[in-house]
Design an enzyme around this catalytic site. Structure first.
Site, PDB file in Angstrom:
ATOM      1  N   GLY A   1       0.793  -1.222   0.000  1.00  0.00           N
ATOM      2  CA  GLY A   1       0.000   0.000   0.000  1.00  0.00           C
ATOM      3  C   GLY A   1       0.827   1.275   0.000  1.00  0.00           C
TER       4      GLY A   1
ATOM      5  CB  CYS B   1     -24.352 -14.330 -19.814  1.00  0.00           C
ATOM      6  SG  CYS B   1     -23.878 -13.348 -18.389  1.00  0.00           S
TER       7      CYS B   1
ATOM      8  CB  CYS C   1     -20.313 -11.739 -20.643  1.00  0.00           C
ATOM      9  SG  CYS C   1     -22.035 -11.597 -21.127  1.00  0.00           S
TER      10      CYS C   1
ATOM     11  CB  CYS D   1     -25.732 -10.041 -17.965  1.00  0.00           C
ATOM     12  SG  CYS D   1     -24.949 -10.003 -19.588  1.00  0.00           S
TER      13      CYS D   1
ATOM     14  CB  CYS E   1     -21.149  -9.196 -18.117  1.00  0.00           C
ATOM     15  SG  CYS E   1     -22.145 -10.430 -17.306  1.00  0.00           S
TER      16      CYS E   1
END
Lengths: 273, 262
Positions: free
Chosen positions: A29, A240, A268, A237, A262
């Site tokens: 970080g 899909c 997808c 979606c 998606c």
């Protein structure tokens, strides 16, 4: 190919970047400054991510590049063909087959593995920047762990919108020590930051590299009475039928019909295959 | 020893003890060899003309300026030699600083509530409802309509900004407050209201205050003790009424006499 060193950058530059990456992995970080190079693309197109990718690539790697989850947008296509040309590495659009994935603004839906590296393109690495414009001061705040200001931002969100409205680049505490900006990924992706894969973040213009080693603890900042929520659009979606993925909202025709899809095109496609 | 006697004894140890404080600007003197003790619940006024070193002194105490020599002992610890994390923690919990210009002490792009809540959040408060409630209480205590909690300070008048700055500092219940000309730049009626408020808060919270001003009226109203500075040195100090009614030093006499009769 013979006109370029492998993966475009010269070896001393790659060595310098690898040192920054190792330091970043050692202090999760923490933003490590590095001497960012001019790349043959404009700032904002992923110059930081490209340099990190170049420093990590080996000839045996298989590269995948996504932009907002999609493999077929300008940014993804040009970076993929760039490395196909200057490094001669194999490329793919399949998350499973890739050993190194460079991403802009998304984490793939398919869970990553410990033998994969995820490289993020970062525009502004400093999570405190919009609250405290002085670099000297933000560095001191990181050094002394003075992160109260980050909560002031979330407080302002709730005061103004009734809920934490920060929906991307959602700040998180890494390894209990450094607050970091996970690049502009949707906050839906924040829980996926705790991953078996190595995650590297490159900011070219701002000349910073930071990293998350595998399984590093990443806590999204929140309030006790307004806990963090990995939100997404409420829908499925249209291609899909997935309801658990992050969705893009698309205007489908001139009548303003909207539908969801998606954002991760590979995921997808795999579901539809 | 009875509890009362213990308390009396505790009150005899100064909260803040400054000695030999010196700051140079190159060859010029900022302030030189300044020393005083501040006891719990006491208000100390520092007066002097522009350039007399009173603001330098306050900046040195607050750690905004490096000090060349001297000691600032708070609670038995020399603040000047304290490690930076500890010093900054002290500054945002036990101490508060009120700037002359409110915009130096406030975040102008953050709402009033956020401004008041910042020190709480820096101290680890993580409950939005509690923070907001505390901020509302404090706005009320400094006579700002709690309905304006989500307004930015830029939408406030000068007097309100100054009161907001005070709320922001006092929300953590500090023991020591440093004030740099808190009434400067405000018109007379607003000044009076602010002084009234300050006096109430100081008495109720038992604050120790170091207040720097060039306004004799302000110190007469607020300060228990007074220090007069000139050319970076303390030329006279004592109880406020004593110094103002019976000034010994030529400069103090001049200062007292130059106040317009009301």
């Amino acid at each position: 190919m013979s006109d370029y060193n492998f993966a475009y950058l010269d070896e001393p530059t790659k060595k310098m970047i690898r040192r920054a990456i190792l330091k970043g992995l050692a202090v999760p970080g923490y933003q490590v400054p590095f001497a960012s190079r001019e790349m043959p693309m404009p700032y904002g197109w992923g110059t930081g991510g490209v340099q990190v990718t170049a420093a990590c690539l080996t000839p045996e790697d298989t590269l995948k590049v996504i932009d907002q989850g999609a493999d077929d947008t300008t940014n993804a296509v040009s970076i993929r063909s760039f490395f196909a040309k200057v490094a001669g590495v194999a490329t793919t659009t399949r998350t499973r087959e890739a050993s190194l994935i460079q991403t802009r603004h998304r984490i793939p839906e398919t869970p990553l593995r410990s033998d994969q590296i995820l490289v993020y393109q970062v525009p502004i690495p400093e999570p405190l920047r919009f609250l405290e414009p002085r670099e000297t001061e933000t560095r001191r705040m990181h050094a002394l762990e003075e992160y109260g200001l980050m909560h002031v931002k979330l407080y302002e969100d709730i005061a103004r919108h009734g809920a934490i409205a920060t929906s991307y680049a959602y700040p998180a505490l890494v390894n209990g020590r450094h607050v970091f900006d996970p690049s502009p990924i949707p906050r839906f992706d924040n829980p996926k930051l705790e991953s078996p894969a190595i995650q590297l973040f490159g900011a070219g213009r701002e000349q910073r590299i930071y990293a998350l080693p595998p399984f590093t603890r990443v806590q999204s900042l929140d309030f006790e009475d307004h806990p963090f929520e990995a939100s997404k659009a409420d829908g499925a979606c249209a291609l899909c039928g997935a309801t658990q993925t992050y969705l893009d909202e698309i205007v489908a025709d001139d009548q303003g019909t909207r539908r969801f899809q998606c954002s991760d095109t590979d995921y997808c496609m795999e579901r539809r295959a | 020893m009875s509890g009362l006697a213990m308390q009396a004894l505790a009150e005899e140890t100064p909260l803040l003890s400054v000695s030999g404080l010196t700051r140079f600007y190159g060859a010029r003197v900022g302030c030189e060899d300044v020393g005083f003790d501040l006891y719990p619940g006491e208000v100390m006024g520092i007066v002097g003309e522009s350039g007399s070193g009173k603001s330098t002194l306050l900046s040195c105490l607050a750690g905004h300026l490096e000090t060349d020599a001297g000691k600032v002992v708070y609670n038995g610890q020399d603040v000047l030699t304290l490690a930076e994390p500890a010093r900054r923690r002290l500054m945002r919990t036990d101490w508060a600083f009120v700037h002359q210009h409110a915009r130096d002490g406030l975040r102008m792009n953050v709402s009033a509530g956020g401004n008041v809540g910042e020190r709480l959040m820096a101290g680890g408060a993580r409950h939005y409802g509690t923070i907001r409630q505390t901020a509302e209480d404090w706005l009320e205590r400094v006579e700002i309509d709690p309905g304006r909690i989500d307004d930015r300070p830029s939408a406030f008048s000068g007097g309100m900004q100054q009161r907001l700055q005070i709320a922001r500092g006092l929300v953590t219940g500090p023991r020591l407050v440093l004030m740099d000309e808190p009434t400067g730049g405000l018109d007379v009626s607003v000044q009076a209201r602010l002084l009234d408020l300050l006096r109430g808060l100081v008495r109720r919270m038992g604050l120790s205050v170091v207040i720097v001003t060039h306004d004799i009226g302000v110190v007469r109203l607020l300060a228990d003790r007074l220090m007069v500075m000139r050319h970076g040195r303390v030329v006279e100090h004592g109880l406020t009424d004593r110094v103002l009614d019976d000034p010994q030093h030529a400069y103090t006499q001049l200062l007292v006499n130059s106040v317009l009769p009301t």
